[in-house]
Design a protein around this motif. Structure first.
Motif, PDB file in Angstrom:
ATOM      1  N   LEU A 162      35.284  29.992  28.670  1.00  0.00           N
ATOM      2  CA  LEU A 162      35.297  30.455  30.051  1.00  0.00           C
ATOM      3  C   LEU A 162      36.682  30.896  30.493  1.00  0.00           C
ATOM      4  O   LEU A 162      36.828  31.894  31.212  1.00  0.00           O
ATOM      5  N   PHE A 163      37.732  30.193  30.083  1.00  0.00           N
ATOM      6  CA  PHE A 163      39.071  30.536  30.574  1.00  0.00           C
ATOM      7  C   PHE A 163      39.499  31.921  30.105  1.00  0.00           C
ATOM      8  O   PHE A 163      40.326  32.583  30.747  1.00  0.00           O
ATOM      9  N   ILE A 164      38.937  32.409  29.011  1.00  0.00           N
ATOM     10  CA  ILE A 164      39.215  33.759  28.536  1.00  0.00           C
ATOM     11  C   ILE A 164      38.309  34.769  29.220  1.00  0.00           C
ATOM     12  O   ILE A 164      38.741  35.859  29.597  1.00  0.00           O
ATOM     13  N   ARG A 165      37.076  34.403  29.460  1.00  0.00           N
ATOM     14  CA  ARG A 165      36.102  35.335  30.013  1.00  0.00           C
ATOM     15  C   ARG A 165      36.335  35.647  31.485  1.00  0.00           C
ATOM     16  O   ARG A 165      36.004  36.733  31.968  1.00  0.00           O
ATOM     17  N   MET A 166      36.896  34.695  32.229  1.00  0.00           N
ATOM     18  CA  MET A 166      36.919  34.852  33.679  1.00  0.00           C
ATOM     19  C   MET A 166      38.094  35.707  34.175  1.00  0.00           C
ATOM     20  O   MET A 166      38.179  36.011  35.361  1.00  0.00           O
ATOM     21  N   LEU A 167      38.997  36.127  33.294  1.00  0.00           N
ATOM     22  CA  LEU A 167      40.117  36.960  33.699  1.00  0.00           C
ATOM     23  C   LEU A 167      39.851  38.431  33.399  1.00  0.00           C
ATOM     24  O   LEU A 167      39.167  38.768  32.422  1.00  0.00           O
ATOM     25  N   ASN A 168      40.406  39.313  34.246  1.00  0.00           N
ATOM     26  CA  ASN A 168      40.393  40.752  33.985  1.00  0.00           C
ATOM     27  C   ASN A 168      38.983  41.343  33.965  1.00  0.00           C
ATOM     28  O   ASN A 168      38.612  42.069  33.057  1.00  0.00           O
ATOM     29  N   ILE A 169      38.169  41.031  34.978  1.00  0.00           N
ATOM     30  CA  ILE A 169      36.889  41.734  35.150  1.00  0.00           C
ATOM     31  C   ILE A 169      37.213  43.036  35.861  1.00  0.00           C
ATOM     32  O   ILE A 169      37.541  43.064  37.042  1.00  0.00           O
ATOM     33  N   GLU A 170      37.131  44.134  35.156  1.00  0.00           N
ATOM     34  CA  GLU A 170      37.594  45.419  35.669  1.00  0.00           C
ATOM     35  C   GLU A 170      36.599  46.043  36.627  1.00  0.00           C
ATOM     36  O   GLU A 170      35.405  45.720  36.643  1.00  0.00           O
ATOM     37  N   ALA A 171      37.099  46.970  37.455  1.00  0.00           N
ATOM     38  CA  ALA A 171      36.243  47.640  38.429  1.00  0.00           C
ATOM     39  C   ALA A 171      35.093  48.369  37.743  1.00  0.00           C
ATOM     40  O   ALA A 171      33.971  48.420  38.260  1.00  0.00           O
ATOM     41  N   GLU A 172      35.365  48.926  36.562  1.00  0.00           N
ATOM     42  CA  GLU A 172      34.308  49.644  35.837  1.00  0.00           C
ATOM     43  C   GLU A 172      33.151  48.726  35.478  1.00  0.00           C
ATOM     44  O   GLU A 172      32.007  49.170  35.344  1.00  0.00           O
TER      45      GLU A 172
END
Length: 410
Positions: free
Chosen positions: A358-368
Motif C-alpha cells: 500500500l505505501f507504494i501504491r498510494m503515492l503519485n496517482i496521476e490526473a490521467e
C-alpha cells in the motif's frame, strides 16, 4: 471520526498500519497498541457492533492482512550486522555538476523523525557506476574521494568507471552492474540516476522502498517496482486525432536487437506502456530470468560499440551528433527495462498493481488515472476515484528536496 463512526476510524487506522507495516518495532508497535485500545473501547461502548462487520467494514480482513505483512521478515535477519548487503544501490553518476548529498536521506529525512542509519549501514551497499572518467585526470583519486565520502553511510561503497564507445549513460551503467555481479547479487538491486529525486514523485517513496527491502519486508510478488513519477501511454487513449507516436523504425530495431525477436510490440496500439526515466527496484530472481550472456550482449550493443546508434537509421553506419547529446538509443530503450525483468509489456500504473504494498501504491496517482477510471478502464467501481486537497504545495516539496542538501543535516 471515532466519536461519530468508530468502524470508519478503525478502518483508517488499519490502513495507516498497513502503510507503515515495514517500520521499526518501536514506531509500529505504538500505533498497533493505539488501534487495539480504540478497538476495545468501541466494543465496550457499543459503538462497534456485529452488524458493522456484516455490513462490510473490513476490520477482520484488515487485521489479518497487517499480521501477514509483519510476518514477512525472516526471524533471524538483522539481529547482527550482515556479512553481505541485502540491497545494492546502483548509481549512474558523472561527477560534474551532480550533487548526491540526497543519499543521506536513506539514514534520516530532515522532515521525519525516523533514524534508519543502523539498517542502512548493515544492509545497503552503494555501487557507483561512474560515466565521466575522461574528465578526471586521476580516476583513482576520484574513486577514493567518493569512497571516503560515503563509506560511513553504507555497508559497502564501490566505484566502477564505465567508458563507452559512445556514451550510453544508464544503459551501460545498469548493464555493467548486472554483468559484474550476476553471480553474486544481493536479494535486491535499486537502479538510480544521480538526480533520482527529480524523477521520483516523492523521495519518501524511494527511501521507504529501500528500507522495506533492506528489512526483508517486500512481498515476494513484488519482483519489479518502477519508482519514477511519469507514466507514459503510447496509444493516445481518448484522442479523436490519429496517434502522434507511430511505431518508429529505430524503436523496432532496438527491440529486435536487445531481445533477438522477430516481432516487435506495436506501441501506437498500446502494446508497450510504462514509466519513463528508469529508476526501479528489481529482485535477483527477476534478473536471473535471463542468462548472463543476454546482459553482456546488450552491454556490447549499447556501450562497447556504436551499434545502438547505427540502429537508429535504415541505411549505413550513421552516428548523428544530436543523438549523442541526447543519448537517443538509451532514451528509446527506457520502456524496455521492465520487460527484461519479467513484467508484461503493459506495466500497470503503481496504484493499480495489487502485487505492490500500500505505501507504494498510494503515492503519485496521476490526473490521467482519473480520466482512465472514468472511461471504465478499471471497472465500474473505479469511477469513484478523485483527488482531494492537501496541505503540501509545490513550494513545500521543493524546499523539502533542498533540505536534503543542507550541511546542517549531515
Amino acid at each position: 471520526m471515532y466519536r461519530s463512526c468508530a468502524p470508519a476510524a478503525l478502518t483508517a487506522l488499519l490502513l495507516k498500519l498497513e502503510s507503515v507495516y515495514f517500520e521499526q518495532d518501536a514506531m509500529w508497535t505504538a500505533l498497533y497498541a493505539h488501534y487495539v485500545e480504540r478497538h476495545h473501547e468501541a466494543v465496550a461502548a457499543g459503538s462497534l457492533l456485529q452488524s458493522h462487520h456484516v455490513n462490510g467494514w473490513p476490520l477482520v480482513e484488515g487485521l489479518q492482512r497487517i499480521h501477514a505483512l509483519r510476518e514477512l521478515q525472516p526471524q533471524t535477519r538483522h539481529r547482527t550486522p550482515s556479512v553481505t548487503p541485502s540491497v545494492d544501490l546502483v548509481l549512474c553518476y558523472c561527477g560534474r555538476n551532480e550533487r548526491i548529498e540526497w543519499l543521506r536521506g536513506f539514514h534520516r529525512l530532515p522532515w521525519r523523525d525516523e533514524d534508519r542509519s543502523e539498517t542502512i549501514r548493515n544492509s545497503v551497499a552503494l555501487r557507483i557506476y561512474h560515466k565521466c572518467g575522461h574528465i578526471f585526470p586521476n580516476e583513482e583519486e576520484e574513486k577514493q574521494k567518493l569512497i571516503a565520502a560515503w563509506s560511513s553511510w553504507f555497508h559497502t561503497v564501490e566505484v566502477r568507471f564505465v567508458d563507452d564507445e559512445i556514451r550510453a549513460d544508464d544503459c551501460s551503467a545498469y548493464l555493467a552492474y548486472i554483468v559484474d555481479r550476476y553471480d553474486n547479487m544481493p536479494e535486491f538491486a535499486v537502479f538510480l540516476h544521480a538526480d533520482a529525486p527529480e524523477h521520483i514523485p516523492t523521495v519518501d517513496l524511494l527511501m521507504d522502498t529501500v528500507f522495506a527491502a533492506a528489512r526483508g519486508y517486500l512481498p515476494r510478488e513484488a519482483g519489479f517496482i518502477h519508482l519514477s513519477h511519469n507514466y507514459v501511454r503510447h496509444d493516445c487513449p481518448g484522442s479523436t486525432e490519429p496517434c502522434r507516436t507511430p511505431d518508429a523504425f529505430e524503436v523496432s530495431q532496438l527491440w529486435r536487437t536487445v531481445f533477438r525477436s522477430s516481432i516487435t510490440p506495436a506501441m501506437s496500439q498500446g502494446d508497450l506502456n510504462g514509466y519513463c526515466c528508469v529508476q526501479f527496484l528489481v529482485r535477483r530472481e527477476r534478473v536471473h530470468l535471463r542468462n548472463k550472456e543476454f546482459y553482456a550482449r546488450a552491454l556490447r550493443f549499447f556501450g562497447d560499440t556504436p551499434a545502438s546508434y547505427h540502429a537508429l537509421f535504415p541505411v549505413g553506419k550513421v552516428v548523428w551528433e544530436p543523438d549523442t547529446r541526447g543519448r537517443t538509443p538509451c532514451q528509446l530503450t527506457m520502456y524496455f527495462w521492465h520487460v527484461m525483468f519479467g513484467e508484461e509489456l503493459w506495466l500497470p500504473r503503481r496504484h493499480r498493481d495489487t502485487r505492490l504494498p500500500l505505501f507504494i501504491r498510494m503515492l503519485n496517482i496521476e490526473a490521467e488515472a482519473v480520466v482512465e477510471a472514468q472511461r471504465g478502464e478499471d471497472g465500474p467501481a473505479a469511477a469513484v476515484i478523485q483527488f482531494t486537497g492537501d496541505d503540501t504545495g509545490a513550494d513545500d516539496t521543493y524546499y523539502r528536496l533542498q533540505s536534503l542538501f543542507s550541511e546542517a543535516d549531515a
